[in-house]
Motif scaffolding. Structure first.
Motif: not given
Ligand SMILES: Cc1cc2nc3c(=O)[nH]c(=O)nc-3n(C[C@H](O)[C@H](O)[C@H](O)COP(=O)(O)OP(=O)(O)OC[C@H]3O[C@@H](n4cnc5c(N)ncnc54)[C@H](O)[C@@H]3O)c2cc1C
Ligand code: FES
Length: 368
Positions: A52-60, A310-317, A62-71
């Motif tokens: 999966y990859l993590t998309v990092i978006l600015d929504v309203n 702190v720049d800790m890595p994360y995705s799905c939370q 605020k930074e939002e991260r979500r995981s999406y599997s490569l198809c």
């Protein structure tokens, strides 16, 4: 535009795990699902089918991260793609379905994940895939990779959708079945089909799984591989049934997309499995750099770290993807969800910072 990638790079002078991808094409798969294909970056995106990859978006703002599997499959598809199904009331899945257009660039964290396979042209194996809804995404990439890399291996896919118009990749699967005649068998199960549907219907249960497997594969062959991905109920049924059939754990690969951390925490609390919540100081080492901060009562280690910039890595939370994985060097934590970790990782002391709360005072975690 708010450039998250640039911000991360400037702040940390690192960013190896971050990348910008330009959207090449957006394909509507079903009324509530799109596949987003990306232009290949330079150098090409390095990934394994099923990751999966993590998309990092600015929504309203605020930074939002979500995981999406490569198809997609790196062996077959010229462009990497992710497939996103709307979640009712979901912020990012609806944003990606409604707002994303070709030409736009989005920030990602590079592919991760262990829901993968190795391939060898001499292998002669049976792959059994049990998928539900958007859970078809990583299984699609793995299926294509098996078919092209292992001429003597076969794939049986049991795929559950709500109705016929909700079947993701319906046409592509039909074409693959034709192309790999006798090597790919797709069996659809619909929970709410029209009266005209003649295939499997209703809830997926153990009997149905056993029937499909009895008629398609010699189950106990130790070369067989089983992949399960989909909603929680389907995964539970699928995995329990495979275990009842005597399939050993090491041949069952599973990927969860969702975990209700609050509900799990409540269950653990009621079972007396959680330590009293106190504000604790923790030390987290991120790629060699040490940060010490307080984790207020009620917060996870990741939440507190991010609050402190702190720049800790994360995705799905939610304890599923392992992007926030670290090794506990000292101290004790309560881990609410550990589904992303293997038993050996847990035995080696790895924890998931997004689902862990401090349970002692001398906590030190190393994130590599
Ligand atoms: C490793 C991994 C791979 C994934 N791959 C895919 C993929 O290929 N395709 C895909 O569409 N999604 C995938 N997901 C799920 C995805 O990351 C998001 O969780 C999903 O798109 C919902 O995000 P959202 O912002 O729309 O919803 P949110 O705004 O985060 O949540 C809205 C509400 O829905 C609930 N919720 C969130 N997700 C679900 C769910 N799946 N089922 C039930 N309730 C839910 C939340 O608790 C909340 O109440 C994957 C997740 C993981 C961990
Ligand atoms: S961020 Fe996904 S497991 Fe923690």
């Amino acid at each position: 535009m708010f450039n998250l990638f640039k911000k991360k790079k400037e702040e940390n002078n690192k960013g190896d795990q971050y990348l910008s991808l330009k959207i090449r094409e957006v394909v509507k798969e079903t009324p509530d699902t799109v596949t987003i294909f990306f232009e290949q970056p330079e150098p090409y995106l390095d990934y394994k089918a099923g990751q999966y990859l993590t998309v990092i978006l600015d929504v309203n703002g605020k930074e939002e991260r979500r995981s999406y599997s490569l198809c997609t499959s790196p062996f077959v598809d010229p462009y990497p793609g992710i497939t996103v199904k709307r979640v009712s009331g979901g912020l990012v899945s609806n944003y990606l379905n409604d707002q994303i257009r070709p030409g736009k660039t989005i920030e990602i964290m590079k592919p991760l994940g262990n829901f993968v396979s190795e391939y060898h042209s001499k292998n002669k194996r049976n792959f059994v895939m049990i998928a539900g809804g958007s859970g078809i995404t990583p299984i699609m990439g793995i299926t294509k990779s098996v078919l092209v890399n292992e001429p003597e291996s076969k794939v049986t896919l049991l795929y559950c959708s709500r109705s016929e118009d909700q079947i993701i990749f319906k046409n592509e699967l039909e074409k693959l079945e034709e192309k790999y005649d006798g090597r790919l068998m797709v069996i659809h199960n619909l929970s709410k089909p029209l009266d005209s549907w003649t295939g499997l219907k209703g809830r997926l249960d153990a009997e149905k799984i056993k029937d499909v497997l009895d008629s398609t594969v010699e189950l106990r062959k130790d070369t067989n591989r089983f992949y399960v991905c989909g909603p929680e109920g389907l995964m539970k049924t699928g995995i329990e049934t495979l275990k009842q059939l005597g399939i050993p754990d090491e041949r069952i690969m599973e990927e969860s997309f969702y975990s209700d951390l609050d509900a799990k925490e409540q269950e653990m609390k009621e079972a007396g499995l959680l330590s009293p919540e106190l504000t604790r100081e923790v030390e987290v080492i991120v790629e060699g750099e040490s940060f010490t901060f307080e984790v207020p009562a009620g917060k996870t280690i990741l939440e507190a770290g991010l609050d402190e910039d702190v720049d800790m890595p994360y995705s799905c939370q939610s304890g599923l993807c392992t992007a926030c994985r670290g090794r506990l060097i000292s101290g004790k934590v309560d881990m609410i969800e550990d589904a992303g970790l293997s038993e050996s990782e847990i035995a080696e002391g790895y924890i998931l910072c997004c689902s862990s709360k401090p349970a002692s005072s001398d906590i030190k975690i190393n994130i590599e």
